[in-house]
Design a protein around this motif. Structure first.
Motif, PDB file in Angstrom:
ATOM      1  N   GLU A 307      -9.956  -2.197 -39.218  1.00 48.05           N
ATOM      2  CA  GLU A 307     -10.725  -3.484 -38.610  1.00 48.05           C
ATOM      3  C   GLU A 307     -12.253  -3.247 -39.171  1.00 48.05           C
ATOM      4  N   GLY A 308     -12.817  -2.239 -39.346  1.00 49.44           N
ATOM      5  CA  GLY A 308     -14.305  -1.993 -39.779  1.00 49.44           C
ATOM      6  C   GLY A 308     -15.013  -1.965 -38.542  1.00 49.44           C
ATOM      7  N   ASP A 313     -27.731  -2.646 -39.980  1.00 52.26           N
ATOM      8  CA  ASP A 313     -28.333  -3.879 -40.687  1.00 52.26           C
ATOM      9  C   ASP A 313     -27.093  -4.789 -40.965  1.00 52.26           C
ATOM     10  N   GLY A 314     -25.982  -4.494 -40.655  1.00 55.24           N
ATOM     11  CA  GLY A 314     -24.800  -5.217 -40.932  1.00 55.24           C
ATOM     12  C   GLY A 314     -23.928  -5.058 -41.984  1.00 55.24           C
ATOM     13  N   SER A 315     -24.458  -3.688 -42.578  1.00 57.30           N
ATOM     14  CA  SER A 315     -23.547  -3.061 -43.800  1.00 57.30           C
ATOM     15  C   SER A 315     -22.228  -2.730 -43.310  1.00 57.30           C
ATOM     16  N   THR A 351     -21.420   0.628 -32.779  1.00 58.26           N
ATOM     17  CA  THR A 351     -21.796   0.353 -34.370  1.00 58.26           C
ATOM     18  C   THR A 351     -21.686   1.993 -34.866  1.00 58.26           C
ATOM     19  N   ALA A 352     -21.813   1.799 -36.325  1.00 56.06           N
ATOM     20  CA  ALA A 352     -21.470   3.211 -36.871  1.00 56.06           C
ATOM     21  C   ALA A 352     -22.668   3.399 -37.927  1.00 56.06           C
ATOM     22  N   ASP A 353     -23.961   3.357 -37.486  1.00 52.44           N
ATOM     23  CA  ASP A 353     -24.972   3.283 -38.324  1.00 52.44           C
ATOM     24  C   ASP A 353     -25.141   4.681 -38.706  1.00 52.44           C
ATOM     25  N   PRO A 367     -28.910   4.763 -48.460  1.00 52.51           N
ATOM     26  CA  PRO A 367     -28.475   3.488 -47.665  1.00 52.51           C
ATOM     27  C   PRO A 367     -29.345   2.421 -47.546  1.00 52.51           C
ATOM     28  N   ALA A 368     -30.611   2.415 -47.695  1.00 49.80           N
ATOM     29  CA  ALA A 368     -31.449   1.339 -47.672  1.00 49.80           C
ATOM     30  C   ALA A 368     -31.201   0.342 -48.770  1.00 49.80           C
TER      31      ALA A 368
END
Length: 512
Positions: A307-308, A313-315, A351-353, A367-368
């Motif tokens: 599913e993800g 930041d939405g990535s 979330t998985a930031d 990552p940025a």
């Protein structure tokens, strides 16, 4: 969270023996400008190559000295065109005690030895630093040496980070075709170098470094894949082996499935050890029951695949990214706090930031910006696939068999280890593969080191590699994490320095 992530990078940097900065990387372009012509002539023995006659010219680069050597693109044409090999040096701190040069390699394959030197001289024993010029190098195709290139960040992501479904032969064939297309793009951008970044060629480069530095013998300390590089050197140049330490040993002669199963078991074991630790920590987000806690982690990884998740930041964070973010924390127990933080975020915030950031560290990717900071990821594949001589084509049946073996080895990560076709479809093989360690029996004594709970190079590999290297002795570090020297305890430092500096080999089977 930002402060926590900044600390993550600091801790992991120390854990992996990587320097805080990396040399500038340049993309290899036009094939005709990728090489420098060397004197031409009839076929000659590799040791008679003109590159052995070059002189090294050092210049200051920060606290170290740097130089660039030339090595043949293709060692079957030792007098042919050459590429750059970048090296650096930290001089022996006691000139009166100096024994020579100690070449070091961080592993990978694809890791930068230039990056390693700065951190190595902080963590190594004082006696070793007094006795040796520490020499780091970026192996052929890597980093500041003439690098191989395989495309822009978007193309790299598509190849390495896409979650694949491989349930039918058609899907497998498509994945194999993708591997071939990727390799051909590497060839288009990198020229013939991409066909010649195998381990034997890199070992021959190491002998050039030895010779131009004026050393009769190669003194060497290699970590992880660097142990394969050292063992191959011992096979090709047994008479030139000096004092050699192979830490976090890789049994590279094992079949690919057995290697994958060994790592899968290693990371599963590291996860369970982390869970035991986490249960005693305040704020641990996992179920107190170890089996249910492991199921939580497994469900998070599978949810990422199926599913993800999203980063702040939405990535997207898919299965590949999630597993990279998890396993990078298992190379050193000091990084477990960041695995705990990542799991806490997923479980409590959805979330998985943190895992997104951690995966970026593993991949050497910002990552940025999404840009890769080095070419280590595709160098890893190019080197490994050249060395993968004789691998059988992937079929539905063989993949099903592999999945069963890997799921048994690791209920959490087994699916991930079986989620690609590996090197199936890579067009080239090494021209001088090492498939046995026989000539190395004549080498001087080597020291092989294994760590009992090493997830990436299981201790069994150190034991089996030591058995294959007849002149070797085995040292075991009882502990967690990947490799031992410089991140374990004084017992290991004393044993390694006692051998490298004083020539006193520890008794085989010594445990620290």
């Amino acid at each position: 969270m930002n402060r926590r992530l900044a600390a993550t990078i600091a801790v992991l940097t120390a854990s992996f023996l990587l320097a805080a900065c990396t040399p500038e990387r340049t993309q290899l372009i036009p094939e005709e400008s990728a090489v420098t012509a060397a004197p031409t002539g009839e076929a000659i023995a590799p040791e008679d190559s003109p590159v052995y006659q070059q002189e090294v010219e050092w210049s200051r680069c920060g606290e170290l000295e740097c130089a660039t050597l030339q090595v043949p693109v293709d060692w079957t044409d030792p007098a042919g065109p050459t590429v750059d090999l970048a090296i650096n040096r930290h001089g022996a701190t006691d000139p009166d005690a100096r024994l020579g040069s100690l070449l070091i390699n961080p592993g990978g394959p694809g890791g930068s030895g230039l990056d390693l030197t700065e951190s190595f001289v902080v963590s190594a024993g004082e006696d070793l630093l007094a006795a040796y010029d520490v020499i780091g190098f970026d192996p052929r195709g890597v980093g500041a040496s003439t690098p191989i290139a395989c495309g822009d960040a978007e193309q790299i992501d598509e190849f390495f980070l896409t979650d694949l479904t491989l349930d039918t032969q058609e899907q497998i064939d498509a994945a194999v075709a993708s591997t071939t297309a990727f390799a051909e793009r590497c060839r288009e951008l990198s020229g013939p170098l991409v066909e010649n970044v195998d381990t034997s060629s890199a070992a021959r480069d190491m002998d050039v470094i030895r010779a131009v530095l004026g050393d009769d013998q190669l003194h060497y300390l290699g970590y992880s894949y660097g142990t394969q590089l050292g063992a191959v050197y011992a096979e090709l140049f047994p008479a030139n082996v000096g004092r050699m330490v192979l830490d976090g040993a890789v049994d590279f002669l094992l079949p690919a499935v057995e290697q994958a199963a060994g790592q899968a078991r290693g990371f599963e074991g590291a996860l369970m050890n982390f869970i035991d630790w986490c249960r005693g920590e305040e704020g641990c987000p996992l179920d107190p029951n170890p089996e249910r806690a492991a199921a939580q982690v497994r469900d998070i990884a599978l949810t990422a695949r199926d599913e993800g998740y999203e980063s702040l930041d939405g990535s997207p964070v898919n299965g590949n990214v999630m597993v990279y973010g998890m396993v990078v924390t298992m190379y050193d127990q000091n990084s477990w706090v960041y695995l705990q933080a990542g799991l806490d975020e997923v479980i409590n915030e959805g979330t998985a930031d943190i895992f997104f950031q951690l995966a970026g560290f593993y991949l050497d990717k910002d990552p940025a910006t999404g840009e890769y900071l080095s070419n280590s990821q595709w160098a890893f594949t190019s080197i490994g696939c050249l060395d993968a001589v004789g691998d059988e084509p992937t079929t539905v049946a063989s993949l099903d068999q592999m999945r069963a073996a890997l799921d048994e080895a690791s209920p959490t990560f087994g699916w991930w280890f079986a989620s690609s076709v590996g090197c199936d479809g890579w067009p080239w093989e090494a021209k001088e593969p090492v498939t046995a360690l026989e000539a190395a029996d004549a080498a001087a004594p080597l020291l092989v080191i294994g760590t009992t709970n090493d997830p990436a190079t299981p201790v069994e590999w150190a034991e089996s590699l030591s058995e294959q290297l007849a002149s070797s002795e085995l040292l075991i570090f009882d502990g967690e994490g990947h490799t031992a020297y410089g991140r374990s305890n004084q017992c290991v430092i004393d044993a390694v320095d006692g051998y490298l500096v004083d020539g006193q080999m520890p008794v085989s089977g010594t445990r620290c």
